[in-house]
Design a protein around this motif. Structure first.
Motif, PDB file in Angstrom:
ATOM      1  N   SER A  97       0.938  -1.251   0.087  1.00 33.25           N
ATOM      2  CA  SER A  97       0.114  -0.018   0.007  1.00 33.25           C
ATOM      3  C   SER A  97       0.870   1.023   0.065  1.00 33.25           C
ATOM      4  O   SER A  97       0.416   2.295  -0.159  1.00 33.25           O
ATOM      5  CB  SER A  97      -0.982  -0.111   1.415  1.00 33.25           C
ATOM      6  N   GLU A  98       2.193   1.157   0.184  1.00 28.59           N
ATOM      7  CA  GLU A  98       2.993   2.274   0.137  1.00 28.59           C
ATOM      8  C   GLU A  98       3.645   2.715  -1.455  1.00 28.59           C
ATOM      9  O   GLU A  98       4.101   3.505  -1.602  1.00 28.59           O
ATOM     10  CB  GLU A  98       4.282   2.035   0.976  1.00 28.59           C
ATOM     11  N   LYS A  99       3.238   1.524  -1.928  1.00 27.45           N
ATOM     12  CA  LYS A  99       3.636   1.866  -3.677  1.00 27.45           C
ATOM     13  C   LYS A  99       2.277   2.228  -4.394  1.00 27.45           C
ATOM     14  O   LYS A  99       1.175   1.982  -4.111  1.00 27.45           O
ATOM     15  CB  LYS A  99       3.876   0.370  -4.197  1.00 27.45           C
ATOM     16  N   LYS A 100       2.349   2.707  -5.758  1.00 32.38           N
ATOM     17  CA  LYS A 100       1.351   3.029  -6.405  1.00 32.38           C
ATOM     18  C   LYS A 100       0.838   2.258  -7.648  1.00 32.38           C
ATOM     19  O   LYS A 100      -0.244   2.336  -8.133  1.00 32.38           O
ATOM     20  CB  LYS A 100       1.552   4.604  -7.045  1.00 32.38           C
ATOM     21  N   GLY A 101       1.814   1.234  -8.157  1.00 30.71           N
ATOM     22  CA  GLY A 101       1.589   0.640  -9.248  1.00 30.71           C
ATOM     23  C   GLY A 101       2.617  -0.646  -9.304  1.00 30.71           C
ATOM     24  O   GLY A 101       3.388  -0.487  -8.589  1.00 30.71           O
ATOM     25  N   VAL A 102       2.057  -1.651 -10.011  1.00 33.87           N
ATOM     26  CA  VAL A 102       3.117  -2.618 -10.264  1.00 33.87           C
ATOM     27  C   VAL A 102       3.110  -2.934 -11.761  1.00 33.87           C
ATOM     28  O   VAL A 102       2.158  -2.772 -12.549  1.00 33.87           O
ATOM     29  CB  VAL A 102       2.331  -4.182  -9.746  1.00 33.87           C
ATOM     30  N   VAL A 103       4.265  -3.487 -12.296  1.00 30.63           N
ATOM     31  CA  VAL A 103       4.537  -3.942 -13.546  1.00 30.63           C
ATOM     32  C   VAL A 103       4.468  -5.351 -13.690  1.00 30.63           C
ATOM     33  O   VAL A 103       5.135  -6.085 -12.926  1.00 30.63           O
ATOM     34  CB  VAL A 103       5.765  -3.511 -14.188  1.00 30.63           C
ATOM     35  N   VAL A 104       3.681  -6.222 -14.524  1.00 33.85           N
ATOM     36  CA  VAL A 104       3.718  -7.407 -14.844  1.00 33.85           C
ATOM     37  C   VAL A 104       4.557  -7.865 -16.121  1.00 33.85           C
ATOM     38  O   VAL A 104       4.236  -7.264 -17.326  1.00 33.85           O
ATOM     39  CB  VAL A 104       2.428  -7.909 -15.135  1.00 33.85           C
ATOM     40  N   GLY A 105       5.710  -8.599 -15.753  1.00 37.89           N
ATOM     41  CA  GLY A 105       6.471  -8.977 -16.768  1.00 37.89           C
ATOM     42  C   GLY A 105       7.206 -10.335 -16.490  1.00 37.89           C
ATOM     43  O   GLY A 105       6.433 -11.145 -16.263  1.00 37.89           O
ATOM     44  N   ALA A 106       8.418 -10.556 -16.860  1.00 32.60           N
ATOM     45  CA  ALA A 106       8.894 -11.904 -16.364  1.00 32.60           C
ATOM     46  C   ALA A 106       8.781 -12.019 -14.823  1.00 32.60           C
ATOM     47  O   ALA A 106       8.858 -13.419 -14.413  1.00 32.60           O
ATOM     48  CB  ALA A 106      10.202 -12.051 -16.716  1.00 32.60           C
ATOM     49  N   GLU A 107       8.672 -11.258 -14.308  1.00 36.26           N
ATOM     50  CA  GLU A 107       8.248 -11.384 -12.800  1.00 36.26           C
ATOM     51  C   GLU A 107       7.722  -9.974 -12.328  1.00 36.26           C
ATOM     52  O   GLU A 107       7.662  -8.973 -13.243  1.00 36.26           O
ATOM     53  CB  GLU A 107       9.831 -11.345 -12.003  1.00 36.26           C
ATOM     54  N   LEU A 108       7.136  -9.948 -11.332  1.00 35.86           N
ATOM     55  CA  LEU A 108       6.337  -8.850 -10.604  1.00 35.86           C
ATOM     56  C   LEU A 108       7.170  -7.859 -10.153  1.00 35.86           C
ATOM     57  O   LEU A 108       8.039  -8.056  -9.078  1.00 35.86           O
ATOM     58  CB  LEU A 108       5.077  -9.138  -9.588  1.00 35.86           C
ATOM     59  N   ARG A 109       7.091  -6.607 -10.505  1.00 32.45           N
ATOM     60  CA  ARG A 109       7.959  -5.348  -9.979  1.00 32.45           C
ATOM     61  C   ARG A 109       6.893  -4.199  -9.596  1.00 32.45           C
ATOM     62  O   ARG A 109       6.224  -3.963 -10.477  1.00 32.45           O
ATOM     63  CB  ARG A 109       9.243  -5.000 -10.863  1.00 32.45           C
ATOM     64  N   TYR A 110       7.381  -3.413  -8.726  1.00 31.91           N
ATOM     65  CA  TYR A 110       6.512  -2.457  -8.460  1.00 31.91           C
ATOM     66  C   TYR A 110       7.068  -1.087  -9.414  1.00 31.91           C
ATOM     67  O   TYR A 110       8.234  -1.383 -10.048  1.00 31.91           O
ATOM     68  CB  TYR A 110       6.836  -1.580  -6.928  1.00 31.91           C
ATOM     69  N   GLU A 111       6.498  -0.005  -9.701  1.00 32.25           N
ATOM     70  CA  GLU A 111       6.876   0.875 -10.520  1.00 32.25           C
ATOM     71  C   GLU A 111       8.144   1.366 -10.225  1.00 32.25           C
ATOM     72  O   GLU A 111       8.949   2.073 -11.094  1.00 32.25           O
ATOM     73  CB  GLU A 111       5.746   2.140 -10.714  1.00 32.25           C
ATOM     74  N   ASP A 112       8.550   1.440  -9.006  1.00 35.38           N
ATOM     75  CA  ASP A 112       9.912   2.108  -8.781  1.00 35.38           C
ATOM     76  C   ASP A 112      10.952   1.006  -9.030  1.00 35.38           C
ATOM     77  O   ASP A 112      12.146   1.157  -8.439  1.00 35.38           O
ATOM     78  CB  ASP A 112       9.902   2.551  -7.103  1.00 35.38           C
ATOM     79  N   GLY A 113      10.664  -0.102  -9.423  1.00 39.39           N
ATOM     80  CA  GLY A 113      11.791  -1.129  -9.737  1.00 39.39           C
ATOM     81  C   GLY A 113      12.002  -2.356  -8.869  1.00 39.39           C
ATOM     82  O   GLY A 113      12.629  -3.302  -8.864  1.00 39.39           O
ATOM     83  N   SER A 114      11.537  -2.041  -7.559  1.00 40.91           N
ATOM     84  CA  SER A 114      11.531  -3.034  -6.713  1.00 40.91           C
ATOM     85  C   SER A 114      10.652  -4.252  -6.792  1.00 40.91           C
ATOM     86  O   SER A 114       9.493  -4.063  -7.179  1.00 40.91           O
ATOM     87  CB  SER A 114      11.268  -2.500  -5.120  1.00 40.91           C
ATOM     88  N   GLU A 115      11.299  -5.476  -6.450  1.00 36.50           N
ATOM     89  CA  GLU A 115      10.452  -6.517  -6.681  1.00 36.50           C
ATOM     90  C   GLU A 115       9.394  -6.787  -5.803  1.00 36.50           C
ATOM     91  O   GLU A 115       9.331  -6.760  -4.505  1.00 36.50           O
ATOM     92  CB  GLU A 115      11.514  -7.869  -6.863  1.00 36.50           C
ATOM     93  N   VAL A 116       8.122  -7.365  -6.181  1.00 38.53           N
ATOM     94  CA  VAL A 116       7.011  -7.860  -5.372  1.00 38.53           C
ATOM     95  C   VAL A 116       7.573  -9.042  -4.555  1.00 38.53           C
ATOM     96  O   VAL A 116       7.630 -10.309  -5.081  1.00 38.53           O
ATOM     97  CB  VAL A 116       5.971  -8.001  -6.065  1.00 38.53           C
ATOM     98  N   THR A 117       7.967  -8.938  -3.249  1.00 41.06           N
ATOM     99  CA  THR A 117       8.501  -9.916  -2.626  1.00 41.06           C
ATOM    100  C   THR A 117       7.959 -11.452  -2.443  1.00 41.06           C
ATOM    101  O   THR A 117       8.436 -12.414  -2.950  1.00 41.06           O
ATOM    102  CB  THR A 117       9.003  -9.563  -1.145  1.00 41.06           C
ATOM    103  N   SER A 118       6.596 -11.424  -2.403  1.00 40.52           N
ATOM    104  CA  SER A 118       5.857 -12.570  -2.170  1.00 40.52           C
ATOM    105  C   SER A 118       5.766 -13.179  -3.632  1.00 40.52           C
ATOM    106  O   SER A 118       5.654 -14.302  -3.648  1.00 40.52           O
ATOM    107  CB  SER A 118       4.453 -12.412  -1.806  1.00 40.52           C
ATOM    108  N   SER A 119       6.138 -12.732  -4.684  1.00 42.38           N
ATOM    109  CA  SER A 119       6.028 -13.290  -6.200  1.00 42.38           C
ATOM    110  C   SER A 119       7.305 -14.340  -6.103  1.00 42.38           C
ATOM    111  O   SER A 119       7.110 -14.923  -7.172  1.00 42.38           O
ATOM    112  CB  SER A 119       5.998 -12.239  -7.159  1.00 42.38           C
ATOM    113  N   ARG A 120       8.299 -14.068  -5.473  1.00 44.94           N
ATOM    114  CA  ARG A 120       9.499 -14.926  -5.617  1.00 44.94           C
ATOM    115  C   ARG A 120       8.865 -16.284  -5.370  1.00 44.94           C
ATOM    116  O   ARG A 120       9.628 -17.324  -6.040  1.00 44.94           O
ATOM    117  CB  ARG A 120      10.557 -14.413  -4.403  1.00 44.94           C
ATOM    118  N   THR A 121       8.160 -16.565  -4.482  1.00 48.23           N
ATOM    119  CA  THR A 121       7.879 -18.134  -4.251  1.00 48.23           C
ATOM    120  C   THR A 121       6.532 -18.637  -4.606  1.00 48.23           C
ATOM    121  O   THR A 121       6.412 -19.552  -5.057  1.00 48.23           O
ATOM    122  CB  THR A 121       8.051 -18.401  -2.864  1.00 48.23           C
TER     123      THR A 121
END
Length: 415
Positions: A155-179
């Motif tokens: 909720s501290e982020k505003k958006g997410v990018v769907v690609g080879a992996e999930l990343r927030y718009e600032d480039g950080s990885e969506v942690t829970s998507s790793r597993t």
């Protein structure tokens, strides 16, 4: 206009206000003009020529020759109060919103406006105080993967990018998507045909960049279903419920299609585009699907029995309204996407419709003591990031409705 106010100087100050560059002296000048102009409008006769003529005279008086600035471009407003628009939408500065509200005062008997000059003025102390209050909505959403696993987005982020992996718009990885979903996002083998669902709850909004680069903003209580990859597909097809604003990545070889299905009112619609900016409002409780075009062109069709019917072509600043059939009307497209910019915009909207928007954003339930008040109409624009009490007090200034907040419920009655 009362007083010796210079129209060109007022216009210059309006531009400076928008850029946050007003001095204290300039702010006082603009406020004095604001108050004197409103007095003039309220003293105009309301009988000669009927309401439409009064409305026209008032708009001609105030809006003729004034300019609204948008995204670095100037937009003229003609003598009838109509914007001379190009493909880019524009935001009116608050004086014009206030004038439009004053028009509504005389013509419709109801008014409220974006009180930029005196949001915290003493007159608000005369309005009822609420024992309870509700904070506004915020960023937040979930992504549900094809295997049913759900990822709660930050909720501290505003958006997410769907690609080879999930990343927030600032480039950080969506942690829970790793597993929980990383293998499904790698676009390998049959995984590409699998779908995922992005959703917001009441009181949430979020932005999603789809695998093709298309960007989608979801309003509260909305969702979008889409494949993990569009590669190898004839069409890029998604399904939407609730409200979403699209900026579609252009690809002439692979049209982009938005379906709205399974609404409580049984309406199914299809929008086909190549590359464009548009908004779809498809909340089941609203009883209609509204598609508003800001840029480009789209074809809107109803879906019946698995086949498309009634294809209609939209142009910028047009809106299709689908109930029993599709009807096209000219609109100010900026109003339809005010939610995306953090505002409520009610353009002669019924209280019932306005309160549905408020309820979704503040995540509250509604209860009407007098159902006749649902049909009262309003015009106004104000922030979605005020507390609920501030929003309701603004509506109470019309003098026709009053509210009570009890827990998570708003009780609505005629004043």
């Amino acid at each position: 206009m009362n007083g010796n106010f210079n129209r060109a100087y007022v216009q210059e100050l309006a531009y400076k206000w928008k850029k946050g560059q007003l001095t204290d002296q300039e702010r006082r000048y603009l406020r004095d003009w604001d108050e004197s102009m409103l007095d003039d409008l309220l003293l105009l006769p309301d009988s000669s020529g009927g309401p439409d003529a009064v409305k026209s005279r008032m708009l001609n008086k105030v809006l003729a020759g004034m300019r609204a600035e948008a995204r670095g471009e100037s937009k003229e407003i003609d003598g009838n109060g109509n914007g001379l628009k190009d493909k880019q939408p524009y935001k009116l500065w608050p004086r014009i919103v206030a004038v439009a509200a004053a028009v509504a005062t005389i013509v419709f008997g109801l008014w409220f406006f974006n009180d930029q000059w005196g949001r915290h003025s003493d007159d608000r102390t005369n309005l009822m105080d609420y024992a309870n209050d509700v904070a506004p909505g915020n960023y937040g959403a979930t992504i549900t993967l094809a295997d049913g696993k759900t990822i709660v987005l930050d909720s501290e982020k505003k958006g997410v990018v769907v690609g080879a992996e999930l990343r927030y718009e600032d480039g950080s990885e969506v942690t829970s998507s790793r597993t929980e979903g990383r293998d499904l996002l790698n676009d390998k083998g049959s995984h590409a045909a699998l779908g995922m669902t992005a959703a917001t709850a009441n009181g949430q909004t979020y932005a999603f960049t789809l695998p093709d680069g298309t960007k989608v903003w979801l309003n509260a209580a909305s969702k979008i279903e889409f494949p993990i990859s569009f590669k190898g597909l004839v069409r890029r097809e998604v399904i939407v419920s609730g409200e979403a604003y699209f900026e579609v990545f252009s690809d002439k070889s692979q049209p982009f299609v938005v379906n709205t299905k399974n609404l409580s009112n049984g309406l199914d619609q299809q929008v086909e585009v190549l590359g464009t900016h548009f908004n779809i409002n498809a909340y089941g409780e609203d009883g209609a699907i509204k598609t508003t075009l800001l840029e480009g062109s789209v074809s809107v069709s109803s879906l019946r029995g698995g086949t498309t019917r009634q294809p209609q072509l939209l142009k910028p600043n047009q809106q299709s309204v689908f109930t029993n059939q599709i009807n096209i009307q000219n609109v100010d497209a900026e109003n339809a996407v005010a939610w995306k910019e953090g505002n409520f915009m009610f353009d002669h909207e019924s209280l019932e419709s306005a309160m549905n928007k408020i309820a979704r954003w503040y995540n509250v339930q509604l209860a009407y003591k007098d159902s006749s008040v649902k049909q009262e109409t309003f015009y106004g624009k104000f922030s979605r990031f005020d507390k609920l009490s501030t929003t309701l007090k603004t509506l109470e200034r019309t003098g026709v409705v009053k509210f009570e907040i009890t827990g998570n419920k708003v009780i609505i009655d005629k004043k």
